[in-house]
Design a protein around this motif. Structure first.
Motif, PDB file in Angstrom:
ATOM      1  N   PHE A  14       2.790  -3.938  -3.994  1.00 21.16           N
ATOM      2  CA  PHE A  14       2.133  -3.292  -2.856  1.00 21.16           C
ATOM      3  C   PHE A  14       2.593  -3.998  -1.587  1.00 21.16           C
ATOM      4  O   PHE A  14       2.428  -5.216  -1.438  1.00 21.16           O
ATOM      5  N   GLU A  15       3.190  -3.241  -0.656  1.00 27.68           N
ATOM      6  CA  GLU A  15       3.707  -3.814   0.588  1.00 27.68           C
ATOM      7  C   GLU A  15       2.650  -3.691   1.683  1.00 27.68           C
ATOM      8  O   GLU A  15       2.312  -2.591   2.109  1.00 27.68           O
ATOM      9  N   PRO A  16       2.110  -4.803   2.145  1.00 27.62           N
ATOM     10  CA  PRO A  16       0.984  -4.740   3.084  1.00 27.62           C
ATOM     11  C   PRO A  16       1.377  -4.162   4.435  1.00 27.62           C
ATOM     12  O   PRO A  16       2.489  -4.354   4.920  1.00 27.62           O
ATOM     13  N   ILE A  17       0.429  -3.442   5.022  1.00 28.59           N
ATOM     14  CA  ILE A  17       0.588  -2.902   6.370  1.00 28.59           C
ATOM     15  C   ILE A  17      -0.168  -3.831   7.328  1.00 28.59           C
ATOM     16  O   ILE A  17      -1.373  -4.034   7.181  1.00 28.59           O
ATOM     17  N   THR A  18       0.544  -4.416   8.272  1.00 27.46           N
ATOM     18  CA  THR A  18      -0.069  -5.378   9.184  1.00 27.46           C
ATOM     19  C   THR A  18       0.103  -4.923  10.635  1.00 27.46           C
ATOM     20  O   THR A  18       0.832  -3.969  10.919  1.00 27.46           O
ATOM     21  N   GLY A  19      -0.578  -5.609  11.553  1.00 29.59           N
ATOM     22  CA  GLY A  19      -0.502  -5.235  12.958  1.00 29.59           C
ATOM     23  C   GLY A  19      -0.831  -6.397  13.867  1.00 29.59           C
ATOM     24  O   GLY A  19      -1.116  -7.507  13.408  1.00 29.59           O
ATOM     25  N   ARG A  20      -0.829  -6.132  15.170  1.00 27.63           N
ATOM     26  CA  ARG A  20      -1.123  -7.188  16.140  1.00 27.63           C
ATOM     27  C   ARG A  20      -2.580  -7.627  16.076  1.00 27.63           C
ATOM     28  O   ARG A  20      -2.894  -8.785  16.344  1.00 27.63           O
ATOM     29  N   ILE A  21      -3.473  -6.678  15.742  1.00 29.26           N
ATOM     30  CA  ILE A  21      -4.883  -7.027  15.569  1.00 29.26           C
ATOM     31  C   ILE A  21      -5.310  -6.602  14.161  1.00 29.26           C
ATOM     32  O   ILE A  21      -4.569  -5.917  13.461  1.00 29.26           O
ATOM     33  N   HIS A  22      -6.510  -7.007  13.769  1.00 22.89           N
ATOM     34  CA  HIS A  22      -6.950  -6.828  12.385  1.00 22.89           C
ATOM     35  C   HIS A  22      -6.961  -5.353  11.989  1.00 22.89           C
ATOM     36  O   HIS A  22      -7.506  -4.504  12.714  1.00 22.89           O
ATOM     37  N   GLN A  23      -6.346  -5.046  10.861  1.00 22.38           N
ATOM     38  CA  GLN A  23      -6.244  -3.684  10.363  1.00 22.38           C
ATOM     39  C   GLN A  23      -7.453  -3.347   9.480  1.00 22.38           C
ATOM     40  O   GLN A  23      -7.942  -4.197   8.730  1.00 22.38           O
ATOM     41  N   PRO A  24      -7.940  -2.094   9.523  1.00 27.06           N
ATOM     42  CA  PRO A  24      -9.106  -1.722   8.715  1.00 27.06           C
ATOM     43  C   PRO A  24      -8.726  -1.583   7.245  1.00 27.06           C
ATOM     44  O   PRO A  24      -7.546  -1.400   6.887  1.00 27.06           O
ATOM     45  N   PRO A  25      -9.718  -1.649   6.343  1.00 28.49           N
ATOM     46  CA  PRO A  25      -9.447  -1.618   4.900  1.00 28.49           C
ATOM     47  C   PRO A  25      -8.619  -0.433   4.396  1.00 28.49           C
ATOM     48  O   PRO A  25      -7.892  -0.596   3.405  1.00 28.49           O
ATOM     49  N   PRO A  26      -8.662   0.773   5.001  1.00 27.99           N
ATOM     50  CA  PRO A  26      -7.834   1.859   4.447  1.00 27.99           C
ATOM     51  C   PRO A  26      -6.344   1.554   4.366  1.00 27.99           C
ATOM     52  O   PRO A  26      -5.642   2.180   3.571  1.00 27.99           O
ATOM     53  N   VAL A  27      -5.837   0.581   5.142  1.00 31.53           N
ATOM     54  CA  VAL A  27      -4.408   0.264   5.035  1.00 31.53           C
ATOM     55  C   VAL A  27      -4.082  -0.380   3.691  1.00 31.53           C
ATOM     56  O   VAL A  27      -2.911  -0.455   3.295  1.00 31.53           O
ATOM     57  N   HIS A  28      -5.110  -0.840   2.978  1.00 27.90           N
ATOM     58  CA  HIS A  28      -4.899  -1.486   1.683  1.00 27.90           C
ATOM     59  C   HIS A  28      -5.053  -0.507   0.515  1.00 27.90           C
ATOM     60  O   HIS A  28      -4.954  -0.913  -0.650  1.00 27.90           O
ATOM     61  N   GLN A  29      -5.290   0.771   0.808  1.00 33.87           N
ATOM     62  CA  GLN A  29      -5.598   1.710  -0.269  1.00 33.87           C
ATOM     63  C   GLN A  29      -4.409   1.915  -1.203  1.00 33.87           C
ATOM     64  O   GLN A  29      -3.280   2.107  -0.774  1.00 33.87           O
ATOM     65  N   ASN A  30      -4.714   1.901  -2.510  1.00 29.36           N
ATOM     66  CA  ASN A  30      -3.710   2.028  -3.559  1.00 29.36           C
ATOM     67  C   ASN A  30      -3.915   3.297  -4.403  1.00 29.36           C
ATOM     68  O   ASN A  30      -2.957   3.966  -4.781  1.00 29.36           O
ATOM     69  N   PHE A  31      -5.189   3.616  -4.705  1.00 27.08           N
ATOM     70  CA  PHE A  31      -5.529   4.776  -5.534  1.00 27.08           C
ATOM     71  C   PHE A  31      -6.782   5.433  -4.963  1.00 27.08           C
ATOM     72  O   PHE A  31      -7.494   4.864  -4.130  1.00 27.08           O
ATOM     73  N   GLU A  32      -7.066   6.639  -5.470  1.00 24.13           N
ATOM     74  CA  GLU A  32      -8.309   7.314  -5.113  1.00 24.13           C
ATOM     75  C   GLU A  32      -8.713   8.264  -6.226  1.00 24.13           C
ATOM     76  O   GLU A  32      -7.913   8.655  -7.076  1.00 24.13           O
ATOM     77  N   GLY A  33      -9.997   8.609  -6.216  1.00 21.29           N
ATOM     78  CA  GLY A  33     -10.545   9.638  -7.090  1.00 21.29           C
ATOM     79  C   GLY A  33     -11.638  10.348  -6.328  1.00 21.29           C
ATOM     80  O   GLY A  33     -11.856  10.093  -5.136  1.00 21.29           O
TER      81      GLY A  33
END
Length: 395
Positions: free
Chosen positions: A253-272
């Motif tokens: 999983f390649e993390p999505i980062t930014g200049r300020i803190h990113q919200p949890p949806p950037v870490h999403q891997n799966f859904e149901g």
């Protein structure tokens, strides 16, 4: 998912297909959501319907200890007891109408076959190595692997040692990758944190042509029933389609980062349906000169939040051990522990790995979970010395 073809299949579906000796191969549609969802077509040496006997069902319904919860809680996964048998080892800790979640510490490989006839399964390998053997092929697994097993898959598991730990989910809806990371053709997009190359599919084995008594334990409606079939379930000569088990390692999983803190949806891997699964992985911290890497306080009005800690050092929490579960109920504000925000400032990198599940309907807490709860967690945000908090709880 992508189209996969393995083994021998006929040029046209639903047509006569025979071996070189002139024996029929038997077609099976393997899919979900009626005839609308994704599916695969399997071709068997024998008819896959030959039931010899059906045993009495065994009830495995989770026993609920707390039906309505607003308390932040921690469950010490280290204290969940191991079991010899794979199915007996599954300790459901949290449950709602959409999914079950828990920890399993199986010590022995399965001699029987198993089929979950109503839920997709996610097995996250916290510890252990082995082979997931299914009727359409094998997947080797090791630490950090997500094993996604669609409902209806017949499988057994071989473990290399007795030290095995799985974080698991059972979902009443299909477990899929996030739709926002796919185009209209189903391909993962360029900005997705993973791609098709990171996903490993089963490797079809030689079909087993065997007759006898083959035990398949079938789970349906919180009951496990022993079915005896007269033919070996791993007799598939070929298959193709979009419906199959696969593995994905959290470190891909390649993390999505930014200049300020990113919200949890950037870490999403799966859904149901009514839940998401996120992978927190080693990553660079935010790089604004005034950034605060620790997560901000938030209240998750519409969902509970569960974190399972699997590897590394967890910046936002004090006194977290591997295999711990934290549960933060929807609507109750939570955030970094005392001192965590201040400690994070100026940090450049984290090596934490964790699995997060956000259900959009509240979790109920089982008796198994309450056996391993840490009662001090709910007041662990107080600005008091830790020993003082524990002393007050003992009063």
């Amino acid at each position: 998912m992508s189209y996969v073809h393995q083994g021998k299949i006929p040029p046209k579906r639903h047509t006569i297909f025979k071996s070189e000796e002139g024996n029929f191969y038997y077609e099976q549609l393997f899919g979900t959501e009626g005839f609308h969802g994704i599916s695969s077509l399997l071709y068997h040496l024998e008819r896959p319907t030959q039931i010899k006997s059906i045993g009495e069902p065994k009830d495995v319904s989770p026993k609920i200890a707390v039906a309505k919860n607003v308390t932040p809680r921690m469950f010490k996964g280290m204290n969940v007891s191991p079991e010899s048998d794979f199915l007996d080892s599954r300790k459901v800790l949290l449950v709602n109408n959409d999914l079950k979640m828990g920890l399993a510490k199986p010590q022995n490989s399965t001699e029987y076959f198993y089929k979950n006839a109503e839920c997709d399964e996610l097995l996250f390998v916290h510890e252990g190595t082995g082979i997931l053997k299914t009727f359409i092929g094998n997947l080797t697994f090791s630490k950090g692997d997500y094993l996604i097993i669609p409902r209806g898959t017949i499988y057994k598991i071989h473990f290399d040692t007795k030290e095995n730990v799985f974080f698991f989910l059972e979902s009443h809806s299909p477990i899929v990758t996030p739709k926002r990371y796919r185009n209209e053709s189903g391909q993962l997009l360029e900005h997705s944190p993973f791609c098709e190359r990171d996903i490993e599919t089963p490797i079809l084995q030689e079909p087993i042509k065997e007759k006898g008594d083959f035990l398949i334990k079938v789970k349906k409606q919180n009951q496990i029933t022993d079915f005896i079939y007269t033919t070996h379930p791993f007799d598939v000569v070929g298959w193709d389609g979009y419906f199959y088990p696969y593995k994905f390692n959290i470190k891909n999983f390649e993390p999505i980062t930014g200049r300020i803190h990113q919200p949890p949806p950037v870490h999403q891997n799966f859904e149901g349906h009514n839940f998401v699964v996120c992978s927190f992985v080693a990553r660079m911290y935010d790089y604004h000169p005034q950034s605060i890497p620790a997560p901000y306080n938030h209240s998750n009005i519409d969902s509970d939040e569960v974190l399972f800690y699997t590897e590394g050092d967890f910046m936002s929490r004090n006194h977290i051990d591997l295999m711990d579960f934290t549960l933060h109920p929807g609507g109750i504000v939570h955030g970094p522990h005392p001192g965590a925000m201040e400690r994070s400032i100026g940090k450049k990198f984290t090596d934490e790995f964790a699995v997060m599940v956000d259900p959009f309907r509240p979790f109920q807490i089982t008796e198994e979970a309450m056996k391993v709860e840490d009662p001090t967690y709910k007041i662990s945000w107080l600005d008091e010395p830790e020993n003082d908090i524990k002393d007050r709880l003992m009063e």
